[in-house]
Motif scaffolding. Structure first.
Motif, short mmCIF file in Angstrom:
data_model
loop_
_atom_site.label_atom_id
_atom_site.label_comp_id
_atom_site.label_asym_id
_atom_site.label_seq_id
_atom_site.Cartn_x
_atom_site.Cartn_y
_atom_site.Cartn_z
N TRP A 39 0.83 -1.21 0.00
CA TRP A 39 0.00 0.00 0.00
C TRP A 39 0.86 1.26 0.00
O TRP A 39 0.51 2.26 -0.62
CB TRP A 39 -0.94 -0.01 1.20
CG TRP A 39 -2.00 -1.07 1.21
CD1 TRP A 39 -2.45 -1.75 2.30
CD2 TRP A 39 -2.73 -1.60 0.09
NE1 TRP A 39 -3.41 -2.66 1.94
CE2 TRP A 39 -3.61 -2.59 0.58
CE3 TRP A 39 -2.72 -1.34 -1.28
CZ2 TRP A 39 -4.48 -3.30 -0.24
CZ3 TRP A 39 -3.58 -2.07 -2.12
CH2 TRP A 39 -4.44 -3.02 -1.60
N ILE A 40 2.01 1.20 0.68
CA ILE A 40 2.91 2.36 0.68
C ILE A 40 3.45 2.60 -0.73
O ILE A 40 3.53 3.73 -1.20
CB ILE A 40 4.08 2.15 1.66
CG1 ILE A 40 3.55 1.94 3.09
CG2 ILE A 40 5.02 3.35 1.62
CD1 ILE A 40 2.64 3.02 3.60
N LYS A 41 3.82 1.52 -1.41
CA LYS A 41 4.32 1.65 -2.79
C LYS A 41 3.28 2.30 -3.70
O LYS A 41 3.62 3.01 -4.65
CB LYS A 41 4.69 0.27 -3.34
CG LYS A 41 5.94 -0.34 -2.73
CD LYS A 41 6.20 -1.72 -3.31
CE LYS A 41 7.40 -2.39 -2.65
NZ LYS A 41 7.62 -3.76 -3.18
N LYS A 42 2.02 2.06 -3.40
CA LYS A 42 0.94 2.61 -4.23
C LYS A 42 0.54 4.02 -3.81
O LYS A 42 -0.38 4.60 -4.37
CB LYS A 42 -0.27 1.68 -4.18
CG LYS A 42 -0.06 0.36 -4.92
CD LYS A 42 -1.31 -0.50 -4.88
CE LYS A 42 -1.13 -1.77 -5.70
NZ LYS A 42 -1.05 -1.49 -7.14
N GLY A 43 1.24 4.55 -2.80
CA GLY A 43 1.03 5.96 -2.46
C GLY A 43 0.35 6.24 -1.14
O GLY A 43 0.06 7.41 -0.83
N ALA A 44 0.06 5.24 -0.33
CA ALA A 44 -0.60 5.48 0.95
C ALA A 44 0.25 6.38 1.84
O ALA A 44 1.47 6.22 1.92
CB ALA A 44 -0.87 4.16 1.67
N THR A 45 -0.41 7.32 2.52
CA THR A 45 0.27 8.24 3.42
C THR A 45 -0.03 7.94 4.88
O THR A 45 0.47 8.62 5.78
CB THR A 45 -0.13 9.68 3.12
OG1 THR A 45 -1.57 9.79 3.16
CG2 THR A 45 0.36 10.10 1.73
N THR A 71 7.49 -0.61 12.06
CA THR A 71 8.92 -0.45 11.77
C THR A 71 9.23 -0.70 10.30
O THR A 71 10.31 -0.33 9.83
CB THR A 71 9.75 -1.42 12.63
OG1 THR A 71 9.33 -2.77 12.40
CG2 THR A 71 9.60 -1.10 14.11
N GLY A 72 8.29 -1.30 9.58
CA GLY A 72 8.54 -1.64 8.18
C GLY A 72 8.03 -0.62 7.19
O GLY A 72 8.23 -0.80 5.98
N VAL A 73 7.37 0.45 7.68
CA VAL A 73 6.87 1.49 6.78
C VAL A 73 7.31 2.85 7.30
O VAL A 73 7.71 2.99 8.45
CB VAL A 73 5.33 1.43 6.65
CG1 VAL A 73 4.87 0.07 6.14
CG2 VAL A 73 4.65 1.76 7.98
N ASP A 74 7.20 3.85 6.44
CA ASP A 74 7.65 5.19 6.83
C ASP A 74 6.49 6.18 6.85
O ASP A 74 6.69 7.38 6.60
CB ASP A 74 8.75 5.67 5.89
CG ASP A 74 8.32 5.72 4.43
OD1 ASP A 74 7.18 5.30 4.14
OD2 ASP A 74 9.12 6.15 3.58
N VAL A 75 5.28 5.69 7.14
CA VAL A 75 4.12 6.57 7.26
C VAL A 75 3.47 6.33 8.62
O VAL A 75 3.69 5.29 9.25
CB VAL A 75 3.09 6.31 6.14
CG1 VAL A 75 3.73 6.51 4.76
CG2 VAL A 75 2.46 4.93 6.26
N PRO A 76 2.65 7.27 9.09
CA PRO A 76 1.96 7.06 10.37
C PRO A 76 1.02 5.86 10.31
O PRO A 76 0.39 5.60 9.28
CB PRO A 76 1.17 8.37 10.57
CG PRO A 76 1.84 9.37 9.68
CD PRO A 76 2.36 8.59 8.51
#
Length: 256
Positions: A39-45, A71-76
């Motif tokens: 989901w992060i790759k697809k643009g999730a913030t 710990t595996g993603v860089d979004v809230p």
């Protein structure tokens, strides 16, 4: 308007329920961390996690999975399910969770949750799950006589936001309950995040009509997992380039 993918965790798996029914759980992926990263790759913030085991047991259960995602993603990451005590709240925040969602405890012990809001400003979200306007608790297994709007009004100027889920529409792809969302947004001076029923880009665009009233986000679940809605297209249609134009309010500032 922010588009927020949901990851519901049951026995360590990424699942979706139909109208909150645990007996109708469909496993989409046995690796929730991989789902989060996709989901992060697809643009999730932002990501919305629900510990379904925790909701039933009254305390966070899938802590290892939650920690791995945070710990595996860089979004809230915002997390709900089983949050009933201050100890559990601190447990989630110690994992790096940005926002914790108080549902059952907000109904059963609102004064305690108000204290949480004061102690952790901008980080406590009120999760209101409703059937026909009445709040459901304990993993949607019990329906109370508490009115959704009355509950939300108790936390005006205190909570970071309200997540409103129409249980009868959740997982059904039958469209959001625009009437209930409008009534809630008019009655409460807090950011509202819509959840339940979104089935298409048309449904997402219909929510934009409520943006000026304070509906600042939408959680997507089954529609993403079935492919009915493409996350990248959804974000282009209603989200994050428009985020700076949406007043989220002071309480939400540390969570935005």
């Amino acid at each position: 308007m922010e588009v927020i993918p949901a990851i519901d965790i049951l026995a360590g798996n990424c699942v979706r329920l139909y109208q909150g029914d645990y007996e109708q759980a469909q496993v989409y992926n046995s690796d929730p961390v991989a789902v989060a990263q996709e989901w992060i790759k697809k643009g999730a913030t932002r990501l919305h996690l629900v510990d379904l085991d925790g909701a039933k047991q009254g305390k966070p259960v899938n802590l290892d999975v939650i920690k791995a995602i945070v710990t595996g993603v860089d979004v809230p990451v915002q997390v709900g399910g089983g949050l009933r005590t201050l100890e559990s709240l601190k447990q989630l925040f110690n994992l790096g969770v940005a926002g914790a969602i108080a549902g059952t405890v907000a109904v059963e012990n609102p004064e305690e949750v108000k204290q949480w809001c004061v102690q952790f400003p901008g980080r406590v979200i009120i999760g209101i799950d409703a059937r026909e306007g009445k709040v459901a608790t304990r993993g949607w297994l019990e329906t109370t006589e508490v009115e959704a709007i009355a509950l939300a009004q108790q936390f005006t100027d205190m909570a970071a936001a309200i997540i409103y889920t129409d249980i009868q529409r959740d997982g059904t792809l039958s469209g959001p309950n625009l009437k209930a969302l409008r009534e809630l947004a008019v009655a409460v001076d807090l950011p509202i995040i819509a959840s339940g029923g979104v089935s298409s880009l048309t449904d997402l665009l219909s929510l934009l009509g409520l943006e000026s009233l304070g509906v600042t986000g939408v959680i997507l679940g089954r529609a993403l997992y079935t492919g009915a809605v493409d996350l990248t297209e959804a974000i282009k249609a209603i989200g994050p380039g428009r985020l700076q134009d949406v007043p989220l309010g002071d309480n939400f500032s540390t969570f935005a």
